[in-house]
Design a protein around this motif. Structure first.
Motif, PDB file in Angstrom:
ATOM      1  N   GLU A  59       0.471   8.631   2.247  1.00  0.00           N
ATOM      2  CA  GLU A  59       1.234   9.745   1.678  1.00  0.00           C
ATOM      3  C   GLU A  59       1.125  10.987   2.571  1.00  0.00           C
ATOM      4  O   GLU A  59       2.106  11.683   2.828  1.00  0.00           O
ATOM      5  CB  GLU A  59       0.699  10.047   0.269  1.00  0.00           C
ATOM      6  CG  GLU A  59       1.488  11.122  -0.454  1.00  0.00           C
ATOM      7  CD  GLU A  59       0.915  11.404  -1.847  1.00  0.00           C
ATOM      8  OE1 GLU A  59       0.220  10.522  -2.405  1.00  0.00           O
ATOM      9  OE2 GLU A  59       1.159  12.501  -2.368  1.00  0.00           O
ATOM     10  N   HIS A  60      -0.072  11.220   3.073  1.00  0.00           N
ATOM     11  CA  HIS A  60      -0.325  12.380   3.927  1.00  0.00           C
ATOM     12  C   HIS A  60       0.503  12.300   5.215  1.00  0.00           C
ATOM     13  O   HIS A  60       1.108  13.292   5.644  1.00  0.00           O
ATOM     14  CB  HIS A  60      -1.825  12.450   4.243  1.00  0.00           C
ATOM     15  CG  HIS A  60      -2.263  13.726   4.858  1.00  0.00           C
ATOM     16  ND1 HIS A  60      -2.088  13.993   6.189  1.00  0.00           N
ATOM     17  CD2 HIS A  60      -2.862  14.820   4.338  1.00  0.00           C
ATOM     18  CE1 HIS A  60      -2.568  15.204   6.452  1.00  0.00           C
ATOM     19  NE2 HIS A  60      -3.051  15.719   5.341  1.00  0.00           N
TER      20      HIS A  60
ATOM     21  N   GLY B 130      -5.741   4.361   4.117  1.00  0.00           N
ATOM     22  CA  GLY B 130      -5.528   4.108   2.700  1.00  0.00           C
ATOM     23  C   GLY B 130      -4.218   4.727   2.228  1.00  0.00           C
ATOM     24  O   GLY B 130      -3.530   5.412   2.986  1.00  0.00           O
ATOM     25  N   THR B 131      -3.906   4.489   0.963  1.00  0.00           N
ATOM     26  CA  THR B 131      -2.621   4.946   0.432  1.00  0.00           C
ATOM     27  C   THR B 131      -2.495   6.471   0.398  1.00  0.00           C
ATOM     28  O   THR B 131      -1.419   7.013   0.653  1.00  0.00           O
ATOM     29  CB  THR B 131      -2.400   4.341  -0.966  1.00  0.00           C
ATOM     30  OG1 THR B 131      -2.366   2.918  -0.822  1.00  0.00           O
ATOM     31  CG2 THR B 131      -1.104   4.796  -1.579  1.00  0.00           C
ATOM     32  N   SER B 132      -3.589   7.173   0.104  1.00  0.00           N
ATOM     33  CA  SER B 132      -3.515   8.647   0.115  1.00  0.00           C
ATOM     34  C   SER B 132      -3.162   9.150   1.502  1.00  0.00           C
ATOM     35  O   SER B 132      -2.438  10.131   1.666  1.00  0.00           O
ATOM     36  CB  SER B 132      -4.850   9.268  -0.313  1.00  0.00           C
ATOM     37  OG  SER B 132      -5.117   8.959  -1.650  1.00  0.00           O
ATOM     38  N   GLU B 133      -3.716   8.470   2.516  1.00  0.00           N
ATOM     39  CA  GLU B 133      -3.407   8.869   3.890  1.00  0.00           C
ATOM     40  C   GLU B 133      -1.976   8.475   4.265  1.00  0.00           C
ATOM     41  O   GLU B 133      -1.321   9.172   5.045  1.00  0.00           O
ATOM     42  CB  GLU B 133      -4.420   8.253   4.860  1.00  0.00           C
ATOM     43  CG  GLU B 133      -5.807   8.879   4.703  1.00  0.00           C
ATOM     44  CD  GLU B 133      -6.877   8.219   5.549  1.00  0.00           C
ATOM     45  OE1 GLU B 133      -7.624   8.929   6.226  1.00  0.00           O
ATOM     46  OE2 GLU B 133      -6.975   6.971   5.524  1.00  0.00           O
TER      47      GLU B 133
ATOM     48  N   PRO C 179       3.737   2.054  -2.492  1.00  0.00           N
ATOM     49  CA  PRO C 179       4.465   2.582  -3.655  1.00  0.00           C
ATOM     50  C   PRO C 179       3.833   3.847  -4.240  1.00  0.00           C
ATOM     51  O   PRO C 179       4.544   4.797  -4.563  1.00  0.00           O
ATOM     52  CB  PRO C 179       4.449   1.432  -4.676  1.00  0.00           C
ATOM     53  CG  PRO C 179       3.610   0.349  -4.121  1.00  0.00           C
ATOM     54  CD  PRO C 179       3.396   0.633  -2.665  1.00  0.00           C
ATOM     55  N   GLN C 180       2.500   3.863  -4.333  1.00  0.00           N
ATOM     56  CA  GLN C 180       1.844   5.029  -4.922  1.00  0.00           C
ATOM     57  C   GLN C 180       1.976   6.248  -4.019  1.00  0.00           C
ATOM     58  O   GLN C 180       1.954   7.390  -4.499  1.00  0.00           O
ATOM     59  CB  GLN C 180       0.370   4.725  -5.186  1.00  0.00           C
ATOM     60  CG  GLN C 180       0.126   3.672  -6.266  1.00  0.00           C
ATOM     61  CD  GLN C 180       0.122   2.237  -5.743  1.00  0.00           C
ATOM     62  OE1 GLN C 180       0.443   1.995  -4.581  1.00  0.00           O
ATOM     63  NE2 GLN C 180      -0.223   1.290  -6.600  1.00  0.00           N
ATOM     64  N   ALA C 181       2.115   6.029  -2.722  1.00  0.00           N
ATOM     65  CA  ALA C 181       2.284   7.142  -1.790  1.00  0.00           C
ATOM     66  C   ALA C 181       3.658   7.800  -1.981  1.00  0.00           C
ATOM     67  O   ALA C 181       3.765   9.026  -2.054  1.00  0.00           O
ATOM     68  CB  ALA C 181       2.125   6.661  -0.351  1.00  0.00           C
TER      69      ALA C 181
ATOM     70  N   THR D 161       0.807  -1.221   0.000  1.00  0.00           N
ATOM     71  CA  THR D 161       0.000   0.000   0.000  1.00  0.00           C
ATOM     72  C   THR D 161       0.845   1.279   0.000  1.00  0.00           C
ATOM     73  O   THR D 161       0.325   2.364   0.198  1.00  0.00           O
ATOM     74  CB  THR D 161      -0.950   0.036   1.215  1.00  0.00           C
ATOM     75  OG1 THR D 161      -0.174  -0.151   2.399  1.00  0.00           O
ATOM     76  CG2 THR D 161      -1.998  -1.049   1.131  1.00  0.00           C
TER      77      THR D 161
ATOM     78  N   GLY E 128       3.666   9.718  -5.123  1.00  0.00           N
ATOM     79  CA  GLY E 128       2.982  11.005  -4.948  1.00  0.00           C
ATOM     80  C   GLY E 128       3.914  12.045  -4.337  1.00  0.00           C
ATOM     81  O   GLY E 128       3.951  13.204  -4.769  1.00  0.00           O
TER      82      GLY E 128
END
Ligand code: SF4
Lengths: 467, 200
Positions: free
Chosen positions: A149-150, A144-147, A38-40, A36, A43
């Protein structure tokens, strides 16, 4: 005003908050794994951002890792994901327990094991079973992945304050009834979304008497009841587990922390938004028969009959589950034969789980035709088990003794159950296809899984324990 | 992220409860390191037979739902794993709005981060929509600004949504950028706690 454990942790972590909106919550520990994240990281790169606190971040590899030889990752996409995490950790300065590290293992096993998970902390990870860490009195939840990253960028998260639910466990567990059976029993009774919007705090004599491993099993599965997080107030059992762990405070610092940690417990008279009382006294070892964890019954029970269910949507769900599971209404649970047995996952792969399974397996043999696997939760669990000779007990009985990882819990690595075949599994999800397309999963405790391996079908483990 | 203010689209129905993220995007497709390209794998094990051909019995394979951008579903939608691949797959397939009586926490959160609007309606209203969506070509108009959905027959229903999240969607805001404006507060918090808290 008396406060609950949850309120104390929450209040201590609010960075800023508006009247009606969410609070900006500070995160003490961010655990990262290969699936969960790599995309973070991507970003961050695209926006030219850094990881704000690599020292509060810790990574490992678990979901994809092959458990025969972890270094032999034949699936090129999995290999890329593993390599990507290693590159990202290097580039952003994040400590990593990689494949070659003696600390590697399932993220929810190694956090506590290394003393990273501590009472009073806020803990997040891009994985729903982050709730496991709540066993220490830490506020821990999946994101989630966006979080992800956050949190990497800001070490904070916007969170709406959840409500509190006290789950008071009373009575006395019958011998052979494990923490897994208790949490499955709770979910069977209250459903897969009773905890939605809540942080559940377990209270009462039953949970006080539980070991840390058992508390982790309970908190691990609160997400299967829809809850945001699970909590157990820290006590001497907690402190003794933490003492001496690598990243835990030591010496006088430890004693000072213990005092603070003790004070985290819910105050006398603190009010919860909702209270559920659950008596464990009549509980039997549990076996799921369907495709979500609430589709569950005691080992002496039978598969339900959809015709008895009035609610139409529920009846259809049960019909669909029985069709998928290949089960007839009214079948006694103990008539269900299994093809595979999996002992592992972040729910039940710790040393105590392996001891319980080994105690059942000792001097017995796996029934002919059954493939049985033990996958320790971490390299350290594996080492400890080998010191105790558990691996020999399993191997002599005919179990495969594997390397650490998530393995057959979600079958992202080569450990899968073929379509139409049946698996007794100590993991946490019996969703359709979870262990492989068309695979039929029955959730049980480690002792019950071991008993199923020996008998070739589900049996009441208590019969094996007394003989 | 693209702002979402109004949306009109074809409505598909999925009359099932507890649809979990393992179904929305099965784990064999979680190995990609990109955010894009997940739509082809949406509901894979339901959508395709084991030989890879489309399963004619699966809801979304009905020709009338081809091109749908609004999904009406049963309670506790998106339960299970935290995988954000689930909203990525839904969005990539073409769904912009989901309507259900309830959602699992993490999934609900993940939708907003990706510009999907998950609308919560009472079961009775969802039942009406499940019925209406049987009719080919049934479309809904979603007005986030005024928090109301409506169709061409004059049926409409208001919905509740948290003001913070609504605002993020309406403006298509970068949440990280927003949080970074609080750097001074975060720093103050860290220094305030440094003396009182255990080391990581
Ligand atoms: S063991 Fe299973 S549930 Fe736990 S983190 Fe791994 S895949 Fe998720």
């Amino acid at each position: 005003m008396p406060k609950t454990l949850f309120e104390k942790i929450w209040d201590a972590h609010v960075v800023t908050e508006s009247e009606s909106g969410p609070a900006l919550l500070y995160i003490d520990l961010h655990l990262v794994h290969e699936v969960t994240s790599p995309q973070a990281f991507e970003g961050l790169r695209l926006a030219g951002r850094k990881v704000r606190r690599p020292d509060r971040t810790f990574a490992t590899m678990d979901h994809n890792v092959p458990t025969v030889n972890p270094f032999d990752v034949r699936d090129p996409i999995a290999a890329k994901q593993i390599a990507t995490l290693a590159e990202n950790c290097k580039a952003f300065g994040i400590p990593l327990a990689g494949l070659e590290s003696p600390d590697q293992g399932i993220v929810h096993v190694i956090g506590p094991e290394l003393g990273l998970t501590l009472p009073g902390k806020t803990v997040v990870c891009g994985d729903s079973h982050t709730s496991t860490h709540g066993a220490f009195g830490a506020l821990a939840f999946g994101i989630g992945t966006s979080e992800v990253e956050h949190v990497l960028a800001t070490q904070c998260l916007w969170q709406k304050r959840p409500q509190t639910l006290q789950l008071d466990l009373q009575g006395e567990r019958a011998p052979g009834v494990t923490a897994k059976d208790v949490i499955l029993g709770v979910i069977a009774k209250h459903g897969v979304s009773f905890g939605a919007g809540y942080v559940i705090e377990f209270t009462g004599p039953v949970v006080r008497a539980m070991s840390m491993e058992e508390r982790m099993t309970m908190c691990n599965m609160v997400i299967e009841g829809g809850a945001r997080a699970g909590l157990v107030g820290p006590d001497d059992t907690t402190f003794e587990y933490i003492r001496g762990r690598r990243y835990a405070p030591a010496g006088a610092e430890f004693e000072r922390c213990v005092e603070q940690w003790r004070a985290l417990n819910s105050d006398e008279g603190a009010v919860y938004d909702r209270v559920i009382r659950f008596d464990v006294s009549t509980l039997e070892p549990q076996v799921t028969w369907g495709t979500n964890p609430s589709m569950c019954v005691g080992v002496n029970g039978t598969v339900p009959n959809p015709a008895d269910i009035e609610d139409e949507v529920e009846r259809q769900a049960v019909e669909q589950a029985l069709k998928y599971m290949g089960l007839q209404p009214g079948t006694p649970i103990q008539d269900i034969a299994v093809d595979h047995v999996f002992i592992g996952s972040c729910t039940n792969s710790r040393i105590e789980d392996l001891r319980q399974a080994a105690a059942v397996v000792k001097n017995r043999k796996v029934a002919p035709g059954i493939r049985a696997l033990v996958v320790p939760g971490s390299k350290r669990v594996k080492e400890q088990a080998e010191r105790e000779g558990l691996h020999e007990i399993f191997k002599q009985a005919g179990f495969e003794w594997r390397e650490a990882g998530c393995s057959m819990c979600l079958a992202m690595n080569p450990d899968t159950v073929p379509a139409g075949e049946r698996c007794a599994s100590t993991s946490n999800r019996n969703f359709e296809g979870r262990q492989g397309r068309g695979a039929r999963t029955h959730l049980v405790s480690p002792a019950m899984a071991a008993a199923a391996a020996i008998a070739g079908r589900f049996v009441d483990v208590r019969a094996l324990m007394s003989s | 992220m693209k702002p979402l203010v109004r949306h009109r689209g074809l409505v598909a129905r999925m009359n099932r409860v507890n649809v979990d993220t393992d179904q929305i995007i099965p784990k064999q497709f979680l190995k990609r390191v990109e955010r894009s390209g997940f739509g082809q794998f949406l509901f894979y094990d339901w959508r395709f037979l084991s030989d890879g051909s489309p399963n004619p019995e699966f809801e979304l394979n009905q020709p009338q739902y081809s091109g749908a951008s609004i999904l009406v579903a049963g309670a506790n939608f998106g339960c299970g794993s935290s995988r954000e691949h689930a909203p990525w797959a839904l969005l990539d397939y073409g769904f912009q709005v989901i309507i259900a009586p309830s959602y699992a926490d993490i999934f609900y959160n993940n939708c907003f981060k990706n510009g999907i609007l998950p609308i919560t309606l009472p079961q009775a209203a969802v039942d009406v929509l499940l019925q209406k969506a049987l009719e080919p070509g049934y479309e809904l108009e979603v007005d986030l600004e005024n928090q109301v959905i409506s169709d061409d027959t004059g049926w409409s229903h208001a919905f509740e949504i948290d003001a913070f999240r609504r605002n993020m969607l309406l403006q298509g805001l970068d949440e990280i950028g927003l949080t970074m404006q609080y750097e001074a507060e975060i720093r103050l918090y860290e220094s305030r706690r440094a003396s009182s808290v255990q080391p990581v």
